[in-house]
Write an enzyme that holds these catalytic residues in place. Structure first.
Site, PDB file in Angstrom:
ATOM      1  N   ILE A  33      46.166  64.863  -6.099  1.00  0.00           N
ATOM      2  CA  ILE A  33      45.205  65.835  -6.618  1.00  0.00           C
ATOM      3  C   ILE A  33      45.903  67.166  -6.891  1.00  0.00           C
ATOM      4  O   ILE A  33      46.686  67.646  -6.065  1.00  0.00           O
ATOM      5  CB  ILE A  33      44.084  66.109  -5.577  1.00  0.00           C
ATOM      6  CG1 ILE A  33      43.429  64.804  -5.087  1.00  0.00           C
ATOM      7  CG2 ILE A  33      43.053  67.085  -6.131  1.00  0.00           C
ATOM      8  CD1 ILE A  33      42.747  63.995  -6.127  1.00  0.00           C
ATOM      9  N   HIS A  40      44.983  70.506  -6.616  1.00  0.00           N
ATOM     10  CA  HIS A  40      43.857  71.232  -6.016  1.00  0.00           C
ATOM     11  C   HIS A  40      43.602  72.552  -6.736  1.00  0.00           C
ATOM     12  O   HIS A  40      44.544  73.212  -7.203  1.00  0.00           O
ATOM     13  CB  HIS A  40      44.151  71.516  -4.542  1.00  0.00           C
ATOM     14  CG  HIS A  40      44.148  70.279  -3.700  1.00  0.00           C
ATOM     15  ND1 HIS A  40      42.995  69.600  -3.377  1.00  0.00           N
ATOM     16  CD2 HIS A  40      45.167  69.582  -3.132  1.00  0.00           C
ATOM     17  CE1 HIS A  40      43.303  68.550  -2.631  1.00  0.00           C
ATOM     18  NE2 HIS A  40      44.613  68.507  -2.473  1.00  0.00           N
ATOM     19  N   ILE A  79      55.507  71.781   4.277  1.00  0.00           N
ATOM     20  CA  ILE A  79      54.902  71.600   2.947  1.00  0.00           C
ATOM     21  C   ILE A  79      53.934  70.413   2.997  1.00  0.00           C
ATOM     22  O   ILE A  79      54.221  69.323   2.500  1.00  0.00           O
ATOM     23  CB  ILE A  79      55.981  71.414   1.851  1.00  0.00           C
ATOM     24  CG1 ILE A  79      57.073  72.486   1.968  1.00  0.00           C
ATOM     25  CG2 ILE A  79      55.338  71.439   0.466  1.00  0.00           C
ATOM     26  CD1 ILE A  79      56.609  73.925   1.800  1.00  0.00           C
TER      27      ILE A  79
HETATM   28  C1  LIG Z   1      47.914  61.758   2.989  1.00  0.00           C
HETATM   29  C2  LIG Z   1      48.410  62.872   2.126  1.00  0.00           C
HETATM   30  C3  LIG Z   1      47.661  63.346   1.072  1.00  0.00           C
HETATM   31  C4  LIG Z   1      48.097  64.397   0.289  1.00  0.00           C
HETATM   32  N1  LIG Z   1      47.403  64.755  -0.828  1.00  0.00           N
HETATM   33  C5  LIG Z   1      47.822  65.777  -1.588  1.00  0.00           C
HETATM   34  C6  LIG Z   1      47.124  66.135  -2.761  1.00  0.00           C
HETATM   35  O1  LIG Z   1      46.195  65.459  -3.186  1.00  0.00           O
HETATM   36  N2  LIG Z   1      47.523  67.231  -3.435  1.00  0.00           N
HETATM   37  C7  LIG Z   1      48.568  67.996  -3.023  1.00  0.00           C
HETATM   38  O2  LIG Z   1      48.827  69.013  -3.640  1.00  0.00           O
HETATM   39  N3  LIG Z   1      49.301  67.639  -1.956  1.00  0.00           N
HETATM   40  C8  LIG Z   1      48.955  66.537  -1.235  1.00  0.00           C
HETATM   41  N4  LIG Z   1      49.685  66.146  -0.159  1.00  0.00           N
HETATM   42  C9  LIG Z   1      50.880  66.901   0.181  1.00  0.00           C
HETATM   43  C10 LIG Z   1      52.081  66.546  -0.670  1.00  0.00           C
HETATM   44  O3  LIG Z   1      52.168  65.155  -0.871  1.00  0.00           O
HETATM   45  C11 LIG Z   1      53.326  67.060   0.035  1.00  0.00           C
HETATM   46  O4  LIG Z   1      53.139  68.420   0.350  1.00  0.00           O
HETATM   47  C12 LIG Z   1      54.578  66.939  -0.807  1.00  0.00           C
HETATM   48  O5  LIG Z   1      54.706  65.652  -1.346  1.00  0.00           O
HETATM   49  C13 LIG Z   1      55.781  67.263   0.062  1.00  0.00           C
HETATM   50  O6  LIG Z   1      56.940  67.157  -0.709  1.00  0.00           O
HETATM   51  P1  LIG Z   1      58.347  67.468  -0.072  1.00  0.00           P
HETATM   52  O7  LIG Z   1      59.319  67.386  -1.165  1.00  0.00           O
HETATM   53  O8  LIG Z   1      58.264  68.752   0.691  1.00  0.00           O
HETATM   54  O9  LIG Z   1      58.563  66.314   1.019  1.00  0.00           O
HETATM   55  P2  LIG Z   1      58.994  64.781   0.783  1.00  0.00           P
HETATM   56  O10 LIG Z   1      58.390  64.228  -0.433  1.00  0.00           O
HETATM   57  O11 LIG Z   1      58.733  64.086   2.063  1.00  0.00           O
HETATM   58  O12 LIG Z   1      60.539  64.879   0.520  1.00  0.00           O
HETATM   59  C14 LIG Z   1      61.476  65.136   1.553  1.00  0.00           C
HETATM   60  C15 LIG Z   1      62.713  64.333   1.270  1.00  0.00           C
HETATM   61  O13 LIG Z   1      63.718  64.685   2.203  1.00  0.00           O
HETATM   62  C16 LIG Z   1      64.467  63.520   2.469  1.00  0.00           C
HETATM   63  N5  LIG Z   1      65.200  63.691   3.725  1.00  0.00           N
HETATM   64  C17 LIG Z   1      64.680  63.815   4.966  1.00  0.00           C
HETATM   65  N6  LIG Z   1      65.660  63.891   5.880  1.00  0.00           N
HETATM   66  C18 LIG Z   1      66.840  63.831   5.208  1.00  0.00           C
HETATM   67  C19 LIG Z   1      68.205  63.841   5.611  1.00  0.00           C
HETATM   68  N7  LIG Z   1      68.568  63.869   6.885  1.00  0.00           N
HETATM   69  N8  LIG Z   1      69.148  63.777   4.649  1.00  0.00           N
HETATM   70  C20 LIG Z   1      68.811  63.692   3.331  1.00  0.00           C
HETATM   71  N9  LIG Z   1      67.518  63.643   2.908  1.00  0.00           N
HETATM   72  C21 LIG Z   1      66.549  63.723   3.835  1.00  0.00           C
HETATM   73  C22 LIG Z   1      63.410  62.446   2.547  1.00  0.00           C
HETATM   74  O14 LIG Z   1      63.941  61.146   2.410  1.00  0.00           O
HETATM   75  C23 LIG Z   1      62.479  62.836   1.422  1.00  0.00           C
HETATM   76  O15 LIG Z   1      62.798  62.179   0.218  1.00  0.00           O
HETATM   77  C24 LIG Z   1      49.295  65.051   0.604  1.00  0.00           C
HETATM   78  C25 LIG Z   1      50.085  64.562   1.652  1.00  0.00           C
HETATM   79  C26 LIG Z   1      49.661  63.456   2.374  1.00  0.00           C
HETATM   80  C27 LIG Z   1      50.532  62.880   3.412  1.00  0.00           C
END
Ligand SMILES: Cc1cc2nc3c(=O)[nH]c(=O)nc-3n(C[C@H](O)[C@H](O)[C@H](O)COP(=O)(O)OP(=O)(O)OC[C@H]3O[C@@H](n4cnc5c(N)ncnc54)[C@H](O)[C@@H]3O)c2cc1C
Length: 478
Positions: free
Chosen positions: A47, A49, A335
């Site tokens: 979504i 938002h 995040i």
């Molecule tokens: C149930 C649910 C529903 C959600 N719904 C929404 C929504 O509708 N709208 C919205 O805006 N947001 C939503 N969110 C939030 C959103 O999905 C997240 O905030 C966002 O995807 C986070 O992205 P990120 O890149 O911070 O983390 P991630 O996508 O988790 O990326 C982190 C990356 O770091 C890598 N990593 C970790 N440790 C290491 C390491 N030691 N060495 C190398 N790489 C590493 C991982 O493998 C991963 O690929 C939702 C989340 C959840 C769980």
């Protein structure tokens, strides 16, 4: 020596990489999995938002609203699906109306445009399948739905095209301060960099706590979902939320941008940062609560279930900025939702911080656009016929449920940062996402992967690592 190493190729890392690629700066993204979009960014509600949920004045609210405003243009520039279908927060009891008004007021304070409260009749007219108990709803026309995989992949591909390096299957294990920055230790060697961006999702606390005395704590908060077949996709036209509770926005019912219906998520705190198993209780809760706001959901059309982990930081706020006692280490932690919506704004903010620190200059040759995988179904009949004449692989349907052709799968594999596994192909093309959940197309997709990547069928995995699908008994018994 890199200028910037970004840990994590989810939406936060990819958005940061893309924004940084506007400048003359040597950037590398390090990802422990085999592909981009393998963490939380692949399993969420998708979504965009509107921005009325986050506390007034919070960074979450600011980046949510900014990300929402950026999404339409970004989806056009990077060619990923986005639909502004609007959201509704449904109020089922008259006594809860003050909560609905409070949400409206918060939205106005956060700068959300076009918000309004709908009465029972307006609500029923817009969403005939809404519960008969519904007495009002907060309507946000600026909310929408996206394809989270394509958004993540598109930002990464564009960053790559603009010079950012990506290292996959490379797990960061340690961080050591050096004179001019940081030494990043991984299972694939040691790299030096002036700055580190910590975009490691549920693992961001681990890296923060490695370098700082001021500890943070992230709880993986699991959300379970049920995904319904496309035949149920029109059951509602907007994103239907319940009134938010202690654990957040509650269970929603929404069409997806590809025409399915999605129910979920739950909010269950777990210990395991890889604990994405669904449970019977979780899915029961999804079905029960979804049915409170929307009636007659065709539950027989459920085609799969899945779950994702929110990176819930104890303070429930995005932590973005240089860590006070760790010079050159930039956090992008906590995040959780609305992280997907906010990602473009998160990337912008982190890049701005680094731009100021390093005095970065904009490149003259930055390319802001990227073309996605050509879907022949989007062409006119004449153009499709012409395409198939020129490239017969676009006439060979591999995934019958989603009507994905061999041409699309080849493109997904051979383009820069291309797919290496079945899931990689699935996220890029939707082959295997349909009703049969890859029952029919897996062997064919594996053959194409093996052929295009010049590897043996035994080396094809579902999702990297040891997830091989075919085993060689002769070899294994040696
Ligand atoms: C149930 C649910 C529903 C959600 N719904 C929404 C929504 O509708 N709208 C919205 O805006 N947001 C939503 N969110 C939030 C959103 O999905 C997240 O905030 C966002 O995807 C986070 O992205 P990120 O890149 O911070 O983390 P991630 O996508 O988790 O990326 C982190 C990356 O770091 C890598 N990593 C970790 N440790 C290491 C390491 N030691 N060495 C190398 N790489 C590493 C991982 O493998 C991963 O690929 C939702 C989340 C959840 C769980």
């Amino acid at each position: 020596m890199y200028d910037v190493i970004i840990i994590g190729a989810g939406v936060s890392g990819a958005a940061t990489a893309r924004e940084l690629s506007r400048y003359n700066v040597k950037t590398c993204v390090i990802e422990k999995e085999e592909d981009v979009c393998c963490g939380t960014s692949k399993a969420n509600s998708a979504i965009v938002h509107a921005g009325y949920d986050a506390a007034e004045g919070s960074l979450m609210a600011k980046l949510n609203v900014r990300g929402n405003q950026m999404m339409e243009q970004l989806s056009k520039d990077l060619d990923f699906p986005f639909k502004k279908n609007g959201s509704m927060v449904v109020c089922l009891h008259e006594e809860d109306m003050p909560k609905l008004h409070a949400l409206y007021d918060r939205g106005i304070a956060n700068g959300v445009k076009e918000l309004r409260i709908l009465n029972r009749e307006e609500l029923k007219e817009m969403e005939p399948n809404i519960s008969d108990e519904a007495c009002a709803a907060l309507y946000a026309p600026t909310a929408g739905i996206i394809c989270p995989f394509n958004m993540n992949i598109a930002m990464a591909e564009n960053a790559y095209a603009n010079g950012v390096e990506f290292k996959f299957d490379t797990e960061v294990t340690d961080l050591k301060p050096i004179d001019e920055g940081w030494e990043v230790h991984t299972n694939n060697g040691v790299f030096q960099t002036r700055y580190v961006v910590n975009a490691a999702g549920v693992y961001a606390d681990k890296f923060h706590n490695m370098v700082s005395e001021k500890k943070i704590h992230i709880t993986p908060r699991r959300g379970d979902y049920c995904l319904l077949d496309k035949s149920a996709g029109n059951h509602v036209s907007k994103i239907i939320f319940a009134l938010p509770g202690k654990y957040g926005k509650g269970i929603l019912v929404t069409p997806t941008v590809h025409g399915n219906l999605l129910l979920g998520p739950t909010a269950i705190d777990v210990e395991d940062k890889e604990g994405t198993n669904t449970t019977r209780e979780g899915l029961d809760q999804v079905i029960e609560r979804a049915g409170m706001n929307v009636k007659d959901i065709p539950l027989r059309q459920v085609i799969t279930s899945f779950s994702g982990l929110r990176a819930h930081e104890d303070g429930h706020e995005f932590i973005i900025g240089e860590v006070e006692d760790a010079k050159g280490f930039i956090d992008c932690a906590g995040i959780e939702s609305p992280g997907l919506t906010s990602a473009p704004a998160i990337g912008e903010m982190v890049a701005q911080i680094l731009k100021e620190k390093m005095n970065l200059e904009e490149k003259e040759d930055f390319v802001a656009t990227r073309k996605g995988i050509l879907n022949p179904n989007t062409l006119s009949k004449e153009d499709r016929i012409a395409l198939i004449k020129e490239k017969p692989e676009y006439g060979n349907i591999i995934c019958r449920c989603e009507m994905v052709t061999e041409g699309e799968i080849i493109d997904a594999i051979t383009r820069p940062l291309g797919a290496k596994s079945l899931d990689g192909v699935k996220r890029r093309t939707r082959a295997g996402m349909g009703r049969c959940q890859a029952g029919f197309c897996s062997p064919k997709t594996m053959e194409i992967l093996a052929r295009e990547r010049h590897v043996s069928m035994f080396d094809i995995t579902k999702s990297g690592g040891d997830s091989r699908i075919v085993t060689d008994h002769n070899k294994d018994s040696l």
